[in-house]
Design a protein around this motif. Structure first.
Motif, PDB file in Angstrom:
ATOM      1  N   ASP A 236     -22.140  50.002 -38.778  1.00  0.00           N
ATOM      2  CA  ASP A 236     -22.603  48.781 -39.436  1.00  0.00           C
ATOM      3  C   ASP A 236     -23.245  49.242 -40.737  1.00  0.00           C
ATOM      4  OD1 ASP A 236     -23.839  46.520 -40.386  1.00  0.00           O
ATOM      5  OD2 ASP A 236     -24.836  46.000 -38.514  1.00  0.00           O
ATOM      6  N   LEU A 237     -22.573  48.971 -41.861  1.00  0.00           N
ATOM      7  CA  LEU A 237     -23.061  49.488 -43.128  1.00  0.00           C
ATOM      8  C   LEU A 237     -24.453  48.973 -43.483  1.00  0.00           C
ATOM      9  CD1 LEU A 237     -19.818  49.430 -45.314  1.00  0.00           C
ATOM     10  CD2 LEU A 237     -20.873  51.373 -44.173  1.00  0.00           C
ATOM     11  N   SER A 238     -24.855  47.865 -42.877  1.00  0.00           N
ATOM     12  CA  SER A 238     -26.195  47.341 -43.131  1.00  0.00           C
ATOM     13  C   SER A 238     -27.279  48.331 -42.698  1.00  0.00           C
ATOM     14  CB  SER A 238     -26.401  46.018 -42.387  1.00  0.00           C
ATOM     15  OG  SER A 238     -25.474  45.048 -42.810  1.00  0.00           O
ATOM     16  N   ASP A 239     -26.914  49.237 -41.790  1.00  0.00           N
ATOM     17  CA  ASP A 239     -27.885  50.202 -41.273  1.00  0.00           C
ATOM     18  C   ASP A 239     -27.999  51.457 -42.133  1.00  0.00           C
ATOM     19  OD1 ASP A 239     -28.293  48.498 -39.132  1.00  0.00           O
ATOM     20  OD2 ASP A 239     -26.815  49.514 -37.859  1.00  0.00           O
ATOM     21  N   VAL A 240     -27.102  51.603 -43.113  1.00  0.00           N
ATOM     22  CA  VAL A 240     -27.073  52.862 -43.859  1.00  0.00           C
ATOM     23  C   VAL A 240     -27.607  52.734 -45.279  1.00  0.00           C
ATOM     24  CG1 VAL A 240     -25.132  53.710 -42.508  1.00  0.00           C
ATOM     25  CG2 VAL A 240     -24.680  52.538 -44.660  1.00  0.00           C
ATOM     26  N   GLY A 241     -28.057  51.564 -45.700  1.00  0.00           N
ATOM     27  CA  GLY A 241     -28.610  51.425 -47.041  1.00  0.00           C
ATOM     28  C   GLY A 241     -28.182  50.139 -47.705  1.00  0.00           C
ATOM     29  N   TYR A 322     -16.293  51.648 -50.171  1.00  0.00           N
ATOM     30  CA  TYR A 322     -15.874  51.706 -48.778  1.00  0.00           C
ATOM     31  C   TYR A 322     -16.284  50.389 -48.143  1.00  0.00           C
ATOM     32  CZ  TYR A 322     -15.817  52.667 -43.780  1.00  0.00           C
ATOM     33  OH  TYR A 322     -15.581  52.577 -42.427  1.00  0.00           O
ATOM     34  N   ILE A 323     -15.332  49.722 -47.485  1.00  0.00           N
ATOM     35  CA  ILE A 323     -15.549  48.385 -46.931  1.00  0.00           C
ATOM     36  C   ILE A 323     -15.152  48.375 -45.461  1.00  0.00           C
ATOM     37  CG2 ILE A 323     -14.969  45.932 -47.167  1.00  0.00           C
ATOM     38  CD1 ILE A 323     -14.112  46.570 -50.084  1.00  0.00           C
ATOM     39  N   THR A 324     -16.044  47.854 -44.628  1.00  0.00           N
ATOM     40  CA  THR A 324     -15.741  47.697 -43.205  1.00  0.00           C
ATOM     41  C   THR A 324     -16.716  46.685 -42.611  1.00  0.00           C
ATOM     42  OG1 THR A 324     -15.324  48.939 -41.139  1.00  0.00           O
ATOM     43  CG2 THR A 324     -17.275  49.550 -42.374  1.00  0.00           C
ATOM     44  N   ASN A 325     -16.265  45.949 -41.623  1.00  0.00           N
ATOM     45  CA  ASN A 325     -17.122  45.004 -40.887  1.00  0.00           C
ATOM     46  C   ASN A 325     -17.871  44.029 -41.796  1.00  0.00           C
ATOM     47  OD1 ASN A 325     -16.343  45.988 -38.387  1.00  0.00           O
ATOM     48  ND2 ASN A 325     -18.064  47.402 -38.227  1.00  0.00           N
ATOM     49  N   GLY A 326     -17.200  43.548 -42.849  1.00  0.00           N
ATOM     50  CA  GLY A 326     -17.772  42.517 -43.704  1.00  0.00           C
ATOM     51  C   GLY A 326     -18.758  43.001 -44.746  1.00  0.00           C
ATOM     52  N   LYS A 327     -18.918  44.323 -44.878  1.00  0.00           N
ATOM     53  CA  LYS A 327     -19.855  44.892 -45.835  1.00  0.00           C
ATOM     54  C   LYS A 327     -19.174  45.983 -46.654  1.00  0.00           C
ATOM     55  CE  LYS A 327     -23.555  42.635 -44.316  1.00  0.00           C
ATOM     56  NZ  LYS A 327     -24.380  41.725 -45.156  1.00  0.00           N
ATOM     57  N   ALA A 328     -19.719  46.227 -47.856  1.00  0.00           N
ATOM     58  CA  ALA A 328     -19.205  47.288 -48.722  1.00  0.00           C
ATOM     59  C   ALA A 328     -20.361  48.149 -49.209  1.00  0.00           C
ATOM     60  CB  ALA A 328     -18.467  46.693 -49.916  1.00  0.00           C
ATOM     61  N   GLN A 348     -25.542  56.805 -52.340  1.00  0.00           N
ATOM     62  CA  GLN A 348     -26.971  56.854 -52.037  1.00  0.00           C
ATOM     63  C   GLN A 348     -27.409  58.184 -51.443  1.00  0.00           C
ATOM     64  OE1 GLN A 348     -28.517  53.009 -50.288  1.00  0.00           O
ATOM     65  NE2 GLN A 348     -26.336  52.573 -50.162  1.00  0.00           N
ATOM     66  N   THR A 349     -26.519  58.830 -50.704  1.00  0.00           N
ATOM     67  CA  THR A 349     -26.895  60.070 -50.020  1.00  0.00           C
ATOM     68  C   THR A 349     -26.199  61.308 -50.566  1.00  0.00           C
ATOM     69  OG1 THR A 349     -25.147  59.884 -48.330  1.00  0.00           O
ATOM     70  CG2 THR A 349     -27.251  58.746 -47.902  1.00  0.00           C
ATOM     71  N   GLY A 350     -25.061  61.117 -51.227  1.00  0.00           N
ATOM     72  CA  GLY A 350     -24.275  62.249 -51.704  1.00  0.00           C
ATOM     73  C   GLY A 350     -23.430  62.895 -50.631  1.00  0.00           C
TER      74      GLY A 350
END
Length: 376
Positions: A236-241, A322-328, A348-350
């Motif tokens: 869930d990209l919302s969890d990564v930044g 990168y796009i998945t599960n409704g987020k980019a 954000q992280t490199g």
């Protein structure tokens, strides 16, 4: 463990490059400029200790699941027959003109690239489908010619490129030592269309091609290894930044108006073009859909007045999503050489990103229309 080594390698490469660039820019006191900035090796030791702690934590995680007679595909991370483990994939060129529709077999592809094929005719695109389990193909295509860019991209997978010729610009690329290709001679299917739209990869075609060629059906010495890396859990990209909402993306391909829409029921992105859903009559009109989308900002060079072109696929530091599960999320991409994989780094992280298990769509978007992408 291989994934962690790859990430460390990319991070180290970036750090060394940055340090070298800093030292070059600073010069030395002999030529009147400031001395080079010193590197604090205490920071390096701290980072190494953090990496060691992280590795110790990961070593305590539960063992990965196994299934008898199966393994996780190196291309999708899905469970497939263990007998396919060393089999090299095919990269099949597919005509994307409206008259070539419907496409047969495209839902069997593990990865689909969409690439501008010509600067003429509304910048029409062509598809290149990466297919691991090609032995099950009954009808796939229709097949058309290739371009130099596709030869480089197919080599990232150690795939055999299936096409029907191409402009003379491809000749030097086809001759590369890493290049493997089958050109023309596939099955002709009577479909009421003109001849250029009747060629398909059909049952037995690839077995015959391999028998008459010098190529191995298995990965050879030019195989560069794992291409994408996958998360062990659903991302869930919302969890990564910081993320961008993306339940629909419209790509700046004016001829066929490509777009992908998020299907909340399946958790994938359905593909549309020419104003309608892309369906596969080979599989009960199933819609072409993808778990992962990679959208790249890529420069190109036009080769002649006919619109033939080559993308500058070897590049670094260019934008992508990168796009998945409704987020980019915003990423950057690097392709070090002709037959090495394209790497995607989280801005954000490199670090090299991980993908969700499933099929992937890759679009090389011309840099002069990058800002015309629409995401909602």
């Amino acid at each position: 463990m291989k994934k962690m080594n790859m990430k460390k390698g990319v991070a180290l490469l970036m750090a060394v490059t940055l340090a070298a660039a800093t030292m070059t820019a600073c010069g030395n006191k002999n030529n009147g400029e400031e001395p080079a900035t010193e590197i604090d090796f205490n920071d390096v030791s701290d980072n190494q200790q953090q990496e060691q702690t992280k590795t110790e934590i990961e070593s305590q995680e539960p063992e990965e699941e196994t299934r008898e007679g199966m393994y996780r595909s190196e291309i999708t991370n899905e469970w497939i027959d263990e007998g396919l483990k060393d089999q090299r994939p095919m990269a099949i060129m597919v005509d994307n003109e409206s008259i070539a529709l419907p496409h047969y077999g495209l839902t069997e592809a593990d990865v689909v690239y969409e690439i501008m094929n010509s600067t003429a005719n509304g910048r029409i695109t062509r598809l290149m489908a990466i297919v691991k389990d090609w032995g099950k193909i009954e009808q796939f295509g229709s097949v058309r010619s290739t371009r130099p860019t596709n030869i480089m991209l197919a080599a990232e997978w150690n795939a055999v490129l299936c096409h029907d010729g191409g402009p003379f610009y491809i000749d030097e690329w086809i001759a590369r030592d890493y290049s493997a290709n089958f050109s023309g001679g596939f099955s002709r299917v009577s479909n009421g269309k003109s001849r250029e739209f009747t060629e398909y990869v059909c049952t037995g075609d690839l077995d015959k091609k391999f028998s008459a060629s010098k190529y191995s059906t298995e990965y050879d010495k030019y195989y560069p290894g794992q291409h994408y890396f996958f998360s062990n859990t659903e991302i869930d990209l919302s969890d990564v930044g910081d993320t961008i909402d993306c339940t629909k993306i419209e790509l700046p391909f004016p001829h066929n108006s490509s777009r992908l829409e998020y299907n909340a029921e399946t958790g994938t992105y359905d593909y549309y073009e020419y104003g309608k859903a892309h369906v596969d009559p080979q599989h009960d009109n199933a819609q072409l859909t993808f778990k992962n989308l990679l959208i790249q900002d890529t420069t190109f060079a036009q080769l002649d007045q006919n619109g033939y072109l080559i993308y500058n696929a070897i590049d670094s530091g260019r934008d992508a999503y990168y796009i998945t599960n409704g987020k980019a999320i915003e990423v950057t991409w690097i392709k070090p050489s002709e037959n090495e994989p394209t790497i995607y780094l989280d801005k954000q992280t490199g670090e090299q990103i991980e993908l969700n298990t499933g099929k992937t769509y890759v679009a090389l978007v011309p840099s002069d229309s990058w800002n015309d992408i629409v995401m909602e």
